[in-house]
Design a protein around this motif. Structure first.
Motif: not given
Length: 392
Positions: A19-27
């Motif tokens: 992912t762009p911010d390298r955090l791979g955030i999921q809600q």
């Protein structure tokens, strides 16, 4: 087999590099941990059944922090030294001898209780993996004792007999170097994964580049991975030596030349620059520009360097907040460095991320987002999620 589903996660930070911010955030996410490992990640509405359920009520969840540089096996107190530094006294490594004397005088049960308490303190702030160094014994028996106790609490143990030259060898440095690379290393190696050295010619108590090379090469010959304390007090040979020998990490990196940065960037796959902003805070030293290092292509990690002299803090959230405020990192970059970056410095890919097959080490925040780690600096919002203690 035993499984736990952690559900109602408001924001899940997986540290997915794609992912762009390298955090791979999921809600609105969920995670299933089975027998200690991540077995499923995805939307909470699609979570499979599990033996037990933990509802985190919309809080944020991250990978457990990886503290890849800590000195936890010590006794005694050096609060007066800290006060003296705040009054203007310079740090040169000499205070380590105070901790050596106190640690040698403590019995095994005392040291074991002190180390266990510090590890528990770290978990209470979200750290699930910690590297623990020896280095406050500086005799064969005391270094082995430190590593034996540390190995009861972590697999990431580091032999640091080359921390400083102890007072009894002040007149014969060569004899101490022979001891560290001979009998001491032989006795310590079975309890250690890594070897480290305080390569700091600016300190009369630490080791020169050539002395450090001897220590590292001997450790490598004994089958240990390489780590280096380097470039903390001034410009020096530590970074270049670490890169040359393929060390997994060179730690501190407070004073870096353009050549050092170029060397680290060229070795970014192998050698991580582990930054320790708590030390700069506690010694009033200049903070390295972590943002510039990232832009140059350097791999970075964050760690506490929890120790009795130059940073008596066990808090990775504090380190993250300092890195954002003082070292030019974004909140996302700091979290990544404190998880994936530190895992890389230990040459591990099974920690520091929430992914299938990784260890099920989770940290929960009393907050809706990881940004609060630096936004709410100093507030105890992070803690490791102890899934083994969850009732059915």
């Amino acid at each position: 087999m035993s499984s736990v589903v952690v559900t109602s996660i408001g924001e899940l930070v997986t540290c997915d590099d794609s992912t762009p911010d390298r955090l791979g955030i999921q809600q609105d996410a969920a995670v299933v941990v089975e027998d200690g490992y991540v077995a499923w990640v995805g939307p909470a509405s699609q979570a499979p059944a599990a033996d037990r359920q933990v509802d985190v009520g919309g809080r944020a969840v991250l990978p457990g922090f990886v503290d890849s540089h800590a000195h936890l096996v010590f006794a005694g107190d050096r609060g007066e030294e800290f006060a003296a530094r705040m009054a203007g006294q310079a740090y040169d490594g000499g205070g380590i001898g105070v901790s050596v004397a106190a640690t040698r005088a403590a019995d095994d049960d005392t040291l074991r209780a002190l180390v266990a308490g510090r590890v528990a303190e770290m978990r209470a702030q979200g750290t699930t993996t910690v590297e623990i160094k020896s280095g406050y014994g500086l005799t064969v028996d005391d270094e082995v004792r430190a590593l034996r106790i540390a190995s009861e609490l972590t697999q990431e143990t580091t032999f640091l007999g080359a921390h400083v030259v102890p007072s009894e060898y002040a007149a014969d440095r060569a004899a101490y170097l022979d001891l560290v690379t001979g009998r001491m290393l032989t006795a310590a190696a079975p309890y250690a994964r890594w070897v480290d050295v305080f390569c700091e010619p600016a300190s009369a108590h630490a080791f020169t580049g050539e002395e450090a090379r001897v220590v590292l090469e001997a450790g490598r010959e004994a089958g240990l991975g390489l780590r280096v304390h380097g470039n903390q007090l001034d410009h020096g040979p530590g970074v270049q030596l670490a890169v040359e020998l393929g060390a997994a990490s060179v730690d501190h990196c407070t004073y870096l030349s353009d050549q050092d940065i170029a060397a680290l960037a060229g070795a970014s796959d192998a050698t991580v620059a582990t930054l320790l902003p708590g030390v700069e805070f506690s010694t009033r030293s200049p903070y390295p520009d972590a943002g510039a290092l990232l832009r140059a292509g350097v791999s970075i990690a964050l760690a506490t360097d929890c120790n009795p002299g130059t940073c008596y803090s066990s808090s990775m959230p504090f380190v993250i907040a300092l890195a954002v405020r003082e070292m030019g990192l974004t909140p996302a970059q700091a979290v990544y460095a404190a998880t994936v970056g530190s895992a890389k410095s230990l040459r591990r890919n099974d920690i520091g991320r929430i992914a299938l097959g990784a260890q099920g080490d989770l940290t929960v925040l009393e907050a809706p987002s990881y940004v609060h780690l630096s936004y709410r600096a100093g507030v105890p919002i992070a803690s490791a999620l102890d899934l083994d203690d969850v009732a059915s």
